[in-house]
Design a protein around this motif. Structure first.
Motif, PDB file in Angstrom:
ATOM      1  N   CYS A  30     -27.292-118.091  -6.569  1.00 20.80           N
ATOM      2  CA  CYS A  30     -28.144-117.221  -5.732  1.00 20.80           C
ATOM      3  C   CYS A  30     -27.426-115.895  -6.162  1.00 20.80           C
ATOM      4  O   CYS A  30     -25.905-115.257  -6.153  1.00 20.80           O
ATOM      5  CB  CYS A  30     -27.719-117.804  -4.312  1.00 20.80           C
ATOM      6  SG  CYS A  30     -28.215-116.087  -3.254  1.00 20.80           S
ATOM      7  N   SER A  67     -23.509-116.134  -6.043  1.00 21.70           N
ATOM      8  CA  SER A  67     -22.678-117.155  -4.923  1.00 21.70           C
ATOM      9  C   SER A  67     -23.167-117.960  -5.723  1.00 21.70           C
ATOM     10  O   SER A  67     -24.181-118.230  -6.876  1.00 21.70           O
ATOM     11  CB  SER A  67     -22.758-117.877  -3.736  1.00 21.70           C
ATOM     12  OG  SER A  67     -24.233-117.766  -3.141  1.00 21.70           O
ATOM     13  N   CYS A 103     -29.773-121.390  -0.033  1.00 20.50           N
ATOM     14  CA  CYS A 103     -27.699-120.411  -0.122  1.00 20.50           C
ATOM     15  C   CYS A 103     -27.363-120.616   0.836  1.00 20.50           C
ATOM     16  O   CYS A 103     -28.370-120.530   1.671  1.00 20.50           O
ATOM     17  CB  CYS A 103     -27.918-119.151  -1.013  1.00 20.50           C
ATOM     18  SG  CYS A 103     -26.331-118.107  -1.159  1.00 20.50           S
ATOM     19  N   CYS A 111     -26.788-112.874  -3.335  1.00 21.59           N
ATOM     20  CA  CYS A 111     -25.170-113.024  -2.892  1.00 21.59           C
ATOM     21  C   CYS A 111     -24.218-113.233  -3.715  1.00 21.59           C
ATOM     22  O   CYS A 111     -22.815-112.928  -3.549  1.00 21.59           O
ATOM     23  CB  CYS A 111     -25.376-114.064  -1.773  1.00 21.59           C
ATOM     24  SG  CYS A 111     -25.385-115.384  -1.553  1.00 21.59           S
ATOM     25  N   CYS A 122     -27.018-117.018   2.189  1.00 24.99           N
ATOM     26  CA  CYS A 122     -27.717-116.049   2.653  1.00 24.99           C
ATOM     27  C   CYS A 122     -28.604-116.750   3.082  1.00 24.99           C
ATOM     28  O   CYS A 122     -29.908-115.834   3.874  1.00 24.99           O
ATOM     29  CB  CYS A 122     -28.050-115.024   1.466  1.00 24.99           C
ATOM     30  SG  CYS A 122     -28.660-115.283   0.208  1.00 24.99           S
TER      31      CYS A 122
HETATM   32 ZN   LIG Z   1     -27.065-116.339  -1.320  1.00 25.57          ZN
END
Ligand SMILES: [Zn+2]
Length: 91
Positions: free
Chosen positions: A6, A11, A27, A9, A30
């Protein structure tokens, strides 16, 4: 590859079930749509968010019980070992 990323954010997410063929997961950090990862180098610098989408509450409880039991057994074994040493080193 069992990873998605992702970029919103920053990640990465590891998947239990790669064979499901689900392309667009969300995700867990988020809620944005995850992107497929084609090379592990894309994961560098991203924080790891691991999801287990098929874990039920019952499985979670079983897992908690199992971990609790393992901790109790480990503590008991260490206590026994410590007592054995005390007895051995004693007068
Ligand atoms: Zn995310």
């Amino acid at each position: 590859m069992p990873h998605s990323k992702c970029l919103h954010c920053r990640s990465r997410v590891w998947h239990d079930n790669v064979a499901s063929g689900r392309a667009a997961d969300l995700c867990p950090g988020c809620g944005d749509e995850l992107e497929a990862v084609t090379d592990l180098s894309e994961l560098v610098g991203l924080r790891a968010l691991r999801v287990r989408p098929h874990l039920t509450h019952r499985q979670t409880a079983d897992q908690f019980d199992r971990i609790s039991r393992q901790i109790r057994e480990t503590v008991a074994a260490q206590d026994a070992e410590r007592q054995r040493r005390i007895d051995f080193d004693g007068p």
